[in-house]
Scaffold this active site. Structure first.
Site, mmCIF file in Angstrom:
data_model
loop_
_atom_site.group_PDB
_atom_site.id
_atom_site.type_symbol
_atom_site.label_atom_id
_atom_site.label_comp_id
_atom_site.label_asym_id
_atom_site.label_seq_id
_atom_site.Cartn_x
_atom_site.Cartn_y
_atom_site.Cartn_z
ATOM 1 N N GLN A 17 22.517 19.989 -11.115
ATOM 2 C CA GLN A 17 22.475 21.467 -10.569
ATOM 3 C C GLN A 17 23.921 21.678 -9.271
ATOM 4 O OE1 GLN A 17 20.658 25.736 -9.905
ATOM 5 N NE2 GLN A 17 19.548 24.406 -9.946
ATOM 6 N N GLU A 139 15.182 20.230 -6.847
ATOM 7 C CA GLU A 139 15.323 21.803 -5.935
ATOM 8 C C GLU A 139 14.125 22.172 -5.236
ATOM 9 O OE1 GLU A 139 17.390 24.867 -6.382
ATOM 10 O OE2 GLU A 139 16.037 25.620 -4.980
ATOM 11 N N ASP A 168 19.316 23.491 -5.006
ATOM 12 C CA ASP A 168 20.566 22.957 -5.383
ATOM 13 C C ASP A 168 22.026 24.526 -5.360
ATOM 14 O OD1 ASP A 168 19.543 21.055 -7.032
ATOM 15 O OD2 ASP A 168 18.471 22.031 -8.819
ATOM 16 N N GLY A 247 13.798 41.937 8.795
ATOM 17 C CA GLY A 247 14.536 42.826 9.518
ATOM 18 C C GLY A 247 13.426 43.206 10.378
ATOM 19 N N GLY A 248 14.659 44.649 11.258
ATOM 20 C CA GLY A 248 14.117 44.891 11.829
ATOM 21 C C GLY A 248 13.153 46.706 11.024
#
Ligand code: COA
Length: 416
Positions: A17, A139, A168, A247-248
């Protein structure tokens, strides 16, 4: 309209892959990708996870569009000569065999440079230099050793790997970027160079916000992780964050109408600070707009779970698409959890060329993912993957310069 990489020839020694993802991208942008496969065997994925007997698997077809297939064994005498000619004629060689495999074929980087100093030689390996450099990697090994698994899953539960193939396909993407960068550099230097990308490094690059959090931990708890609001102490390492947004702006996955029977009746909902008042009105809690315990993001941190429970009471009354339709006009970011079935049927993805129907001479019609990168002046139509050795004679004649007789001898010797 010409294609961006037209005129670039790729000697594609990739399999499985990670490598094929990279060369497929280059092929979509117009490079002539010559996929070299072992005579009579081919890329192992041709036969893996087959849904139709004796027909190239979807695993193979969906990773090898727009390429030409040539069978060749560089370990035979004639095969080595043909391989040398291909190195002379190509601009880029890409491989993702186990460490040392290309050297064992008799083609070290030094030798490749001797044959063609303009050659760009690109490899994917599991690990970079260090204790694991000789290991074979797939993977999930990359996801586990690159920091993704330790930070994925729910607090108190085991590490979890993701369905997105960040080890991959993610590394294939990184490698393609490295190759195009080296091609650009060759314009000035006139020389090729080695391009290497380790899967561990690629996954770590994609997990960089978690290394950010690792360092922030030295200065105190991470307030945006919901465990903080629940009073659960942090350990030494970046923890698993469940469905926290990373995130924030706090986010979580919430149930929608039908969740009891439909495993994908969920929506991702973000309580973006700038639209807090809209959220309060939408879910029927207008009193939270001015309440000092809720009005400011910092005040809400220790109540995040309760807030999402309240929002979920509202989302559970609605279809996931209705939630999105109601939130979008109010600038509340959210996204329904889309199943592969829904994505396959989504008309806008068909129209944009992101989901493409391809016709294959042996399997018939199937769906694939087209080029996710759209260039305005370089169209990338998806062409079916090649059959094993479909272009052997054509490539040996036009690229290598062999005649019919020489091809027949090479075939007899088992070189092609
Ligand atoms: N003709 C003759 N021999 C060929 C050939 C050809 N056209 N193409 C490959 N081979 C041989 C190689 O020379 C090698 O033989 P050797 O080990 O005797 O030198 C062998 O086939 C391929 O070996 P290998 O890469 O070890 O295959 P594998 O199936 O055992 O391992 C991986 C698969 C993916 C684990 C391994 O290739 C790997 O770790 N690759 C790097 C990391 C990677 O890309 N992993 C993700 C894959 S999606």
């Amino acid at each position: 309209m010409s294609k961006a990489l037209e005129g670039i020839k790729i000697l594609d020694m990739t399999h499985v892959q990670s490598g094929p993802t990279c060369t497929q991208l280059l092929a979509w942008f117009g490079a002539d990708v010559l996929k070299v496969e072992r005579p009579g065997v081919g890329d192992a994925t041709r036969g893996q996870l087959r849904d139709i007997p004796d027909v190239d698997s979807l695993y193979f077809t969906m990773l090898n569009h727009n390429k030409r297939s040539v069978t060749l064994n560089p370990k035979t005498e004639t095969g080595a000569k043909i391989f040398t000619r291909l190195i002379e004629e190509c601009d880029v060689m890409v491989e993702n065999f186990a460490p040392g495999a290309i050297d064992r074929m008799g083609f070290s980087w030094e030798k490749i440079q001797e044959i063609n100093p303009r050659m760009i030689y690109a490899s994917v390996k599991g690990f970079g230099p260090g204790p694991y450099e000789d290991c074979k990697v797939y993977e999930n090994v990359a996801q586990c050793t690159g920091g993704a698994a330790s930070t994925t899953g729910f607090l108190g539960g085991p590490p979890v790997v993701t369905g997105a193939q960040i080890g991959d396909s993610g590394t294939g993407l990184h490698l393609a970027f490295g190759i195009v960068t080296a091609l650009f550099h060759r314009e000035q230097s006139g020389k090729g160079q080695r391009v290497e990308c380790a899967m561990q490094d690629g996954v770590l690059n994609l997990s960089r916000v978690k290394l950010r959090d690792q360092q922030r931990l030295a200065h105190g708890p991470l307030p945006e992780y919901s465990q903080h609001g629940q009073g659960i102490e942090f350990g030494e390492a970046t923890p698993r964050a469940g469905n926290d947004s990373g995130g924030g702006q706090p986010g979580w996955i919430l149930k929608c109408k039908g969740w009891e029977t439909d495993p994908n009746a969920y929506v991702y909902f973000i309580t973006q600070a700038a639209v807090w008042k809209n959220i309060c009105d939408l879910i029927g809690r207008p009193e939270w707009k001015e309440d000092p315990g809720y009005a400011k993001p910092e005040a809400r941190l220790d109540k995040i779970k309760a807030i999402f429970d309240a929002i979920e009471e509202w989302t559970m009354t609605l279809d996931k698409f209705d939630v999105m339709n109601l939130c979008n006009p109010l600038n509340i970011p959210c996204g329904p959890i889309l199943s592969m079935k829904e994505l396959a049927d989504e008309p806008s993805l068909r129209n944009s060329g992101t989901i493409v129907e391809v016709d294959h001479p042996e399997r018939g019609k199937y769906l694939t993912v087209g080029n996710p990168v759209k260039l305005s002046d370089s169209p990338s139509d998806v062409e079916r993957s090649p059959l094993l050795g479909e272009h052997t004679d054509e490539i040996l004649k036009t690229v290598v310069g062999l005649n019919d007789e020489e091809i027949a001898v090479a075939r007899e010797e088992g070189a092609i």
